[in-house]
Design a protein around this motif. Structure first.
Motif, PDB file in Angstrom:
ATOM      1  N   PHE A   1      51.825  51.911  43.869  1.00 52.42           N
ATOM      2  CA  PHE A   1      51.607  51.974  45.317  1.00 52.42           C
ATOM      3  C   PHE A   1      51.512  50.574  45.939  1.00 52.42           C
ATOM      4  O   PHE A   1      51.900  50.383  47.089  1.00 52.42           O
ATOM      5  CB  PHE A   1      50.303  52.717  45.622  1.00 52.42           C
ATOM      6  N   HIS A   2      50.967  49.617  45.188  1.00 53.58           N
ATOM      7  CA  HIS A   2      50.552  48.365  45.820  1.00 53.58           C
ATOM      8  C   HIS A   2      51.133  47.134  45.125  1.00 53.58           C
ATOM      9  O   HIS A   2      51.327  47.127  43.904  1.00 53.58           O
ATOM     10  CB  HIS A   2      49.028  48.263  45.815  1.00 53.58           C
ATOM     11  N   GLU A   3      51.349  46.119  45.953  1.00 52.48           N
ATOM     12  CA  GLU A   3      51.797  44.828  45.423  1.00 52.48           C
ATOM     13  C   GLU A   3      51.064  43.701  46.150  1.00 52.48           C
ATOM     14  O   GLU A   3      50.998  43.690  47.380  1.00 52.48           O
ATOM     15  CB  GLU A   3      53.298  44.665  45.597  1.00 52.48           C
ATOM     16  N   ILE A   4      50.512  42.797  45.374  1.00 49.30           N
ATOM     17  CA  ILE A   4      49.868  41.596  45.908  1.00 49.30           C
ATOM     18  C   ILE A   4      50.712  40.403  45.481  1.00 49.30           C
ATOM     19  O   ILE A   4      51.170  40.336  44.329  1.00 49.30           O
ATOM     20  CB  ILE A   4      48.420  41.477  45.388  1.00 49.30           C
ATOM     21  N   TYR A   5      50.933  39.477  46.399  1.00 50.09           N
ATOM     22  CA  TYR A   5      51.806  38.352  46.094  1.00 50.09           C
ATOM     23  C   TYR A   5      51.081  37.032  46.379  1.00 50.09           C
ATOM     24  O   TYR A   5      49.987  37.009  46.938  1.00 50.09           O
ATOM     25  CB  TYR A   5      53.116  38.444  46.879  1.00 50.09           C
ATOM     26  N   GLU A   6      51.721  35.944  45.945  1.00 48.38           N
ATOM     27  CA  GLU A   6      51.112  34.613  46.052  1.00 48.38           C
ATOM     28  C   GLU A   6      49.673  34.646  45.537  1.00 48.38           C
ATOM     29  O   GLU A   6      48.763  34.058  46.121  1.00 48.38           O
ATOM     30  CB  GLU A   6      51.179  34.078  47.488  1.00 48.38           C
ATOM     31  N   ALA A   7      49.507  35.346  44.418  1.00 48.69           N
ATOM     32  CA  ALA A   7      48.165  35.554  43.871  1.00 48.69           C
ATOM     33  C   ALA A   7      47.790  34.443  42.893  1.00 48.69           C
ATOM     34  O   ALA A   7      48.647  33.900  42.184  1.00 48.69           O
ATOM     35  CB  ALA A   7      48.097  36.896  43.157  1.00 48.69           C
ATOM     36  N   THR A   8      46.526  34.117  42.886  1.00 47.31           N
ATOM     37  CA  THR A   8      45.941  33.250  41.871  1.00 47.31           C
ATOM     38  C   THR A   8      45.176  34.154  40.918  1.00 47.31           C
ATOM     39  O   THR A   8      44.270  34.880  41.344  1.00 47.31           O
ATOM     40  CB  THR A   8      44.998  32.218  42.496  1.00 47.31           C
ATOM     41  N   VAL A   9      45.562  34.124  39.631  1.00 45.12           N
ATOM     42  CA  VAL A   9      45.050  35.113  38.684  1.00 45.12           C
ATOM     43  C   VAL A   9      44.467  34.430  37.460  1.00 45.12           C
ATOM     44  O   VAL A   9      45.073  33.500  36.894  1.00 45.12           O
ATOM     45  CB  VAL A   9      46.172  36.082  38.244  1.00 45.12           C
ATOM     46  N   ASN A  10      43.312  34.901  37.038  1.00 45.64           N
ATOM     47  CA  ASN A  10      42.703  34.488  35.770  1.00 45.64           C
ATOM     48  C   ASN A  10      42.586  35.718  34.875  1.00 45.64           C
ATOM     49  O   ASN A  10      41.855  36.660  35.202  1.00 45.64           O
ATOM     50  CB  ASN A  10      41.318  33.878  36.003  1.00 45.64           C
ATOM     51  N   ILE A  11      43.323  35.703  33.768  1.00 45.45           N
ATOM     52  CA  ILE A  11      43.317  36.824  32.827  1.00 45.45           C
ATOM     53  C   ILE A  11      42.351  36.492  31.701  1.00 45.45           C
ATOM     54  O   ILE A  11      42.499  35.475  31.021  1.00 45.45           O
ATOM     55  CB  ILE A  11      44.731  37.073  32.269  1.00 45.45           C
ATOM     56  N   SER A  12      41.363  37.349  31.491  1.00 45.69           N
ATOM     57  CA  SER A  12      40.375  37.089  30.442  1.00 45.69           C
ATOM     58  C   SER A  12      40.423  38.092  29.306  1.00 45.69           C
ATOM     59  O   SER A  12      39.699  37.944  28.322  1.00 45.69           O
ATOM     60  CB  SER A  12      38.963  37.066  31.045  1.00 45.69           C
ATOM     61  N   GLY A  13      41.259  39.113  29.409  1.00 40.47           N
ATOM     62  CA  GLY A  13      41.371  40.086  28.341  1.00 40.47           C
ATOM     63  C   GLY A  13      42.335  41.183  28.707  1.00 40.47           C
ATOM     64  O   GLY A  13      42.879  41.231  29.816  1.00 40.47           O
ATOM     65  N   ARG A  14      42.548  42.086  27.774  1.00 37.21           N
ATOM     66  CA  ARG A  14      43.501  43.181  27.969  1.00 37.21           C
ATOM     67  C   ARG A  14      43.109  44.075  29.147  1.00 37.21           C
ATOM     68  O   ARG A  14      43.966  44.683  29.789  1.00 37.21           O
ATOM     69  CB  ARG A  14      43.576  44.003  26.684  1.00 37.21           C
ATOM     70  N   TYR A  15      41.813  44.161  29.418  1.00 38.07           N
ATOM     71  CA  TYR A  15      41.331  45.039  30.487  1.00 38.07           C
ATOM     72  C   TYR A  15      40.584  44.276  31.567  1.00 38.07           C
ATOM     73  O   TYR A  15      39.838  44.877  32.340  1.00 38.07           O
ATOM     74  CB  TYR A  15      40.417  46.118  29.888  1.00 38.07           C
TER      75      TYR A  15
END
Length: 360
Positions: free
Chosen positions: A276-290
């Motif tokens: 349903f949704h899309e966010i763009y120009e995002a700053t993302v920090n991934i810390s794990g699978r979930y």
């Protein structure tokens, strides 16, 4: 040449348990030989077979140069030099039941290969069952896996993967990890008419328990064991919780602590089923699978297809592993819900809901 104070002569051989050995570099019409030298070496000379058999005892001996050592056994004769044991290249070790040594290079059909972190005894990479060709003059090694299912480990970053090919530039302190496996799409989204393309590369899986087997697929990764950086290219996306995160330029970097470095200008699609949704120009920090956090822009489209941008300052994953976000709309934004209503207040987003929630 061989020098010893305790040579023992037999009808078919000559033996010493503590010899000093020197073999000079040489190339003839059919074979070439590396420089080999050392002390306290066990030797057995078989004159009728024209073989000199060499074995280390308490000391390794040098081969090629002052910083490369060999431990094990060698056979030296007019056909060349070959042997079984371990070659220590200072920054790496490789072990095999059969090495073939030449003046400027050596090879094996089946070897283990372990590369150290610079200025450390820790391993940057370990792998087994590879064909290797090591060029001592060009300071380059090429490895090909004999088993496509063999696991290569990257202990410094706490990742593992099934790698097909390795290219090692010794003096650049870099390894190129190459793979071409094909991974079928997960099937998520098919119910809603979406169809994903298969992924190509190796699946890199985090072995850090805190990251819950977080993974990504890349056909080409550069491991710099001086900077302790894992630089992955052609990464189509990373699946985290219910979201799919698309890095810009299809590139992600894993830092020395085994954590993905902050991804800027990413695109987030959620969830992977309904999309349903899309966010763009995002700053993302991934810390794990979930687990991931971030911020980014979202386009709100009203009933007249008027597009307005909302900044979600807080994006995260809730206790049900659903992506959620929140933001605020101030009066100067002149935000309209439709041609008749201006809005000021808070806005909430949840991946499973088709519509945004406005409170203000």
């Amino acid at each position: 040449s061989v020098a010893s104070n305790n040579l023992m002569f037999f009808p078919d051989s000559t033996i010493s348990t503590s010899a000093q050995l020197t073999i000079g570099e040489e190339t003839n019409y059919t074979h070439s030989y590396p420089k080999v030298w050392g002390r306290n070496i066990r030797i057995r000379w078989l004159p009728y077979q024209d073989d000199l058999r060499i074995k280390t005892t308490t000391n390794q001996f040098n081969i090629y140069n002052e910083t490369t050592y060999f431990e094990g056994s060698l056979t030296y004769n007019p056909k060349g030099i070959w042997g079984s044991g371990t070659v220590d290249l200072t920054l790496a070790t490789t072990g095999a039941k059969r090495f073939d040594f030449r003046q400027y290079d050596f090879s094996s059909d089946t070897a283990s290969f372990n590369i150290r972190v610079l200025n450390s005894q820790d391993w940057a990479l370990t792998t087994d069952n590879v064909r290797c060709q090591v060029d001592m003059r060009q300071r380059y090694a090429h490895l090909i896996s004999n088993d496509p299912l063999a696991i290569t480990r990257i202990p410094t970053h706490r990742y593992m993967a099934q790698i097909n090919e390795f290219k090692w530039w010794m003096d650049r302190h870099e390894l190129n990890l190459i793979a071409g496996q094909t991974f079928a799409p997960s099937g998520e989204g098919q119910k809603y008419g979406f169809k994903d393309e298969p992924l190509t590369g190796a699946r890199y899986i985090s072995t850090d328990k805190a990251q819950d087997s977080l993974s990504f697929v890349s056909p080409s990764v550069m491991l710099n064991y001086e900077k302790k950086i894992l630089d992955a290219s052609r990464v189509k996306y990373v699946d985290v919780a219910d979201a799919r995160i698309f890095p810009p330029n299809e590139q992600i970097v894993v830092g020395p602590d085994g954590r993905m470095m902050t991804i800027s200008k990413a695109r987030i699609m959620a969830n992977r089923e309904t999309r349903f949704h899309e966010i763009y120009e995002a700053t993302v920090n991934i810390s794990g699978r979930y687990s991931y956090t971030g911020s980014g822009k979202y386009d709100y489209i009203d009933e007249n297809n008027k597009r307005q941008t909302i900044l979600f300052s807080e994006i995260s994953v809730d206790s049900t592993r659903q992506s959620v976000a929140s933001g605020s709309i101030a009066e100067p934004d002149s935000f309209t819900l439709n041609p008749f209503f201006l809005f000021q207040g808070d806005v909430q987003w949840a991946a499973a809901r088709k519509y945004l929630q406005f409170e203000g």
